[in-house]
Design an enzyme around this catalytic site. Structure first.
Site, PDB file in Angstrom:
ATOM      1  N   ASP A   1       0.816  -1.208   0.000  1.00  0.00           N
ATOM      2  CA  ASP A   1       0.000   0.000   0.000  1.00  0.00           C
ATOM      3  C   ASP A   1       0.854   1.264   0.000  1.00  0.00           C
ATOM      4  O   ASP A   1       1.933   1.298   0.598  1.00  0.00           O
ATOM      5  CB  ASP A   1      -0.874   0.004   1.258  1.00  0.00           C
ATOM      6  CG  ASP A   1      -2.325   0.319   0.949  1.00  0.00           C
ATOM      7  OD1 ASP A   1      -2.596   0.778  -0.165  1.00  0.00           O
ATOM      8  OD2 ASP A   1      -3.173   0.094   1.822  1.00  0.00           O
TER       9      ASP A   1
ATOM     10  N   HIS B   1       0.026   5.774  -0.087  1.00  0.00           N
ATOM     11  CA  HIS B   1      -0.938   6.866  -0.223  1.00  0.00           C
ATOM     12  C   HIS B   1      -0.173   8.145  -0.504  1.00  0.00           C
ATOM     13  O   HIS B   1       0.742   8.509   0.237  1.00  0.00           O
ATOM     14  CB  HIS B   1      -1.788   6.972   1.041  1.00  0.00           C
ATOM     15  CG  HIS B   1      -2.637   5.752   1.240  1.00  0.00           C
ATOM     16  ND1 HIS B   1      -2.240   4.710   2.038  1.00  0.00           N
ATOM     17  CD2 HIS B   1      -3.823   5.391   0.692  1.00  0.00           C
ATOM     18  CE1 HIS B   1      -3.163   3.761   1.989  1.00  0.00           C
ATOM     19  NE2 HIS B   1      -4.121   4.139   1.184  1.00  0.00           N
TER      20      HIS B   1
ATOM     21  N   LYS C   1     -11.260   4.509  -9.807  1.00  0.00           N
ATOM     22  CA  LYS C   1      -9.961   3.837  -9.778  1.00  0.00           C
ATOM     23  C   LYS C   1      -9.616   3.255 -11.140  1.00  0.00           C
ATOM     24  O   LYS C   1     -10.467   3.143 -12.027  1.00  0.00           O
ATOM     25  CB  LYS C   1      -9.952   2.738  -8.712  1.00  0.00           C
ATOM     26  CG  LYS C   1     -11.088   1.738  -8.829  1.00  0.00           C
ATOM     27  CD  LYS C   1     -11.066   0.728  -7.685  1.00  0.00           C
ATOM     28  CE  LYS C   1     -12.221  -0.265  -7.806  1.00  0.00           C
ATOM     29  NZ  LYS C   1     -12.077  -1.414  -6.915  1.00  0.00           N
TER      30      LYS C   1
ATOM     31  N   HIS D   1      -4.528   6.475  -3.776  1.00  0.00           N
ATOM     32  CA  HIS D   1      -4.249   5.167  -3.182  1.00  0.00           C
ATOM     33  C   HIS D   1      -3.651   4.291  -4.280  1.00  0.00           C
ATOM     34  O   HIS D   1      -4.155   4.294  -5.411  1.00  0.00           O
ATOM     35  CB  HIS D   1      -5.537   4.476  -2.700  1.00  0.00           C
ATOM     36  CG  HIS D   1      -6.399   5.295  -1.791  1.00  0.00           C
ATOM     37  ND1 HIS D   1      -6.727   4.884  -0.519  1.00  0.00           N
ATOM     38  CD2 HIS D   1      -7.030   6.482  -1.960  1.00  0.00           C
ATOM     39  CE1 HIS D   1      -7.526   5.780   0.046  1.00  0.00           C
ATOM     40  NE2 HIS D   1      -7.717   6.769  -0.820  1.00  0.00           N
TER      41      HIS D   1
END
Length: 652
Positions: free
Chosen positions: A386, A388, A472, A518
């Site tokens: 992940d 951000h 997305k 993200h």
């Protein structure tokens, strides 16, 4: 007259009421012969349905996903018709097409049914298909639809109809069969030439464990018997590539009932593989200006209430952890992003600081139903790669494009060359499912669409597939067997900065909201490893192999030389293993081949005298004899080539 716009932007005039089949016939007989369905202004229709207004259309054949959708939808109807004929009194629930084939959920109402019945159902299916059934669509009032199924005591269809609006209900008639259905279907059942029922499974009605358990029958059909034969051969190969089988053989991961379902245990070899993948991505992230962070595995419930995750997923997730302190509740972390928002908030930020990129291999937990768990592909605890990115609105598109470059680098390096980028947007008819204002969504969606176009990505757009906080870009990859997997995602989010009140001081000395991106190029380590194993058949690229070289002394007398070679290789960051057992060299080679070791080095008297090694490569046999240093150089060059894939300007 109506104006019909075709996919190449050309336009044709037709009489109002023209059908998709008539349009296909006007273009070419070949197209009409192969046509299965038509898209009209983005909606999938039957070829027989009249078009009364100016429209944009695309005609679909078996080669298109939309064509397969209608083909397999019709096959589900024929399956149901065959079962009704062979098992009178059954109650039909739902029967949709799926990615590979179709299924139908059925209440067998006391009939004894098992996979032993597949052969006679298939025979009846083909008998019906060869009869040339035409699928006729009819609108029906809600009252009449309810009466039809109440008379047949089918509570499943009644429940479905009760949730529908009057005036939007359609039945399809084919042969002696009638079903509640939106369509579309093939123009003629004779297009369906081959069928195979694959398996049965239990399925709770509406996915609710407290509701009735139905029998789900999976099947697949094709326009040619040859296609079915090839598909079944592919499935056999897929069994050999099953990541669960390979994971056991290569000693990568395991599951334990005592630990809990869906919670993988990474074994030493698997941990090494994960570490190599993590190191690979971390190095690229460092080059791109990412900063590592680490967050805990749990967080206060309020954190996820603020983010919106509890509202959207709380009821279907692991339940809150109650501490001894009164009214204090924690949750297993379902997402990393709320934690990263809190890190951003720890100090004032200036427009000059942005973009800020926080990266974490963060483990998250989500409760999946027992029946949905599947090896590493569907688990309850998984680690996301992940990150951000917090940026100014004017930086969003450039940052998004840089993330696309990172994803493409990973795909090229690991041999995922066949992929589609899915632009996942919100459903404009169901805005209540999403947080935020229209203007924010329009900006976010535009940034994604423009970035994908500027990177020359081959794209498809799907409405309703956005996350609740933003649109997305999802990367849909086809593996070596042509199967489609979702790997990697990039999302634009105006909502969490708003919900967490994130700010930066602008050049105008006013406070502004940053925008979040993200991104997870792998998606999750678990899923990525599963797909990578199935794509490669367990034959991982040299740089990823947990054991890169097996050193095989021809007899125990040469074990010391083998160990010396091993030390030299280790000093050059190569991962060797010496097989010093008192076994024949032939057996050692066979076992190394089964373990898919990239290289074997055979050492005996001549090699010891000349400080050389005899090379065997996995599945390629003898590669000659070289000095140890030459072998090290050869390995280094091969790894360097793997990690420096040729850049492609087009991604078609």
């Amino acid at each position: 007259m109506v104006t019909i716009t075709l996919p190449d932007s050309s336009q044709r005039q037709y009489d109002a009421g023209v059908t998709g089949m008539e349009i296909a016939q006007s273009i070419s007989e070949g197209l009409a012969r192969n046509a299965i369905s038509i898209s009209v202004n983005g909606d999938l229709w039957d070829l027989s349905r009249p078009i009364d207004t100016d429209s944009t259309v695309a005609i679909h054949s078996w080669r298109d996903d939309e064509g397969k959708y209608a083909f397999w939808h019709s096959s589900a109807h024929i399956l149901a018709e065959a079962i009704e004929a062979l098992f009178p009194g059954v109650k039909l629930a739902i029967g949709p097409p799926i990615e590979n084939g179709f299924y139908y959920d059925i209440d067998f109402a006391g009939h004894n049914f098992s996979s032993d019945d597949f052969a006679r159902i298939e025979a009846k299916f083909l008998e019906l298909a060869r009869g040339g059934e035409v699928f006729e669509r009819k609108s029906i009032s809600k009252a009449d639809a309810l009466a039809f199924y109440k008379e047949r005591n089918n509570q499943y269809k009644v429940e479905l109809i009760e949730a529908l609006e009057d005036g939007q209900i359609t039945f399809y008639y084919s042969g002696n069969f009638i079903d509640l259905c939106r369509g579309p279907h093939v123009p003629d059942s004779r297009m369906i030439k081959a069928v195979k029922l694959m398996k049965t499974a239990g399925a709770y009605w509406r996915g609710d464990e407290k509701r009735e358990q139905l029998t789900r029958i999976y099947g697949i059909s094709f326009p040619k018997q040859k296609d079915l034969t090839e598909y079944l051969e592919m499935l056999e190969e897929a069994k050999n590539r099953d990541h669960r089988k390979l994971g056991k053989e290569l000693e990568l991961f395991a599951f334990s009932e005592k630990v809990g379902m869906g919670l993988p245990l990474w074994l030493p070899n698997g941990a090494k593989l994960r570490a190599s993948l993590e190191s690979f991505l971390k190095n690229k992230q460092m080059e791109a200006g990412y900063e590592p962070v680490i967050t805990p595995h749990i967080g206060k419930k309020d954190l996820y209430v603020t983010s919106g995750h509890y509202e959207k997923y709380g009821k279907d997730s692991f339940q809150p952890i109650h501490t001894p302190h009164e009214d204090e509740e924690y949750l297993l972390k379902p997402m990393n992003c709320p934690h990263h928002c809190e890190i951003y908030k720890l100090k004032p930020r200036s427009y000059r600081d942005l973009p800020i990129r926080f990266a974490e291999f963060g483990t998250v937990y989500r409760y999946e139903q027992h029946g949905e768990l599947h090896g590493l592909l569907r688990v309850r605890g998984f680690t996301q790669d992940d990150a951000h990115l917090f940026c100014r609105p004017d930086q969003v598109k450039d940052e998004f494009k840089k993330v696309i470059d990172l994803v493409l680098y990973i795909f090229r390096t690991l041999g995922f060359n066949d992929f589609m980028a899915q632009i996942s947007l919100r459903d404009p008819q169901k805005k209540e499912k999403y947080f935020g204002e229209d203007e924010q969504w329009e900006k976010a969606e535009s940034a994604i669409i423009e970035a994908a176009a500027e990177k020359n990505l081959r794209t498809v757009t799907e409405l309703g597939e956005a996350a609740f906080y933003g649109p997305k870009l999802d990367f849909m990859v086809r593996d070596a067997l042509g199967r489609k997997w979702q790997l990697g995602t990039i999302q634009v989010d105006y909502q969490l900065p708003e919900r967490f009140e994130l700010e930066y001081m602008g050049a105008d000395n006013q406070k502004h909201r940053p925008v979040m991106i993200h991104r997870a190029p792998f998606g999750s380590m678990e899923r990525f490893v599963a797909v990578l194993l199935e794509h490669t058949g367990g034959r991982l690229p040299l740089w990823l192999a947990t054991e890169q070289v097996y050193i095989l002394p021809v007899t125990e007398r040469f074990n010391n030389y083998a160990e010396n070679v091993s030390k030299v290789l280790k000093n050059s960051d190569i991962r060797p293993l010496v097989d010093g057992r008192n076994e024949t060299i032939g057996k050692k080679i066979r076992e190394a081949e089964m373990k898919k070791i990239p290289y074997m080095l055979i050492v005996g008297e001549a090699e010891e005298l000349n400080n050389t090694v005899s090379i065997r490569k996995h599945q390629m046999g003898d590669q000659g004899t070289v000095s140890v240093n030459e072998f090290i150089q050869m390995i280094g060059q091969e790894i360097e080539r793997s990690l420096s894939p040729i850049k492609e300007e087009e991604h078609n």
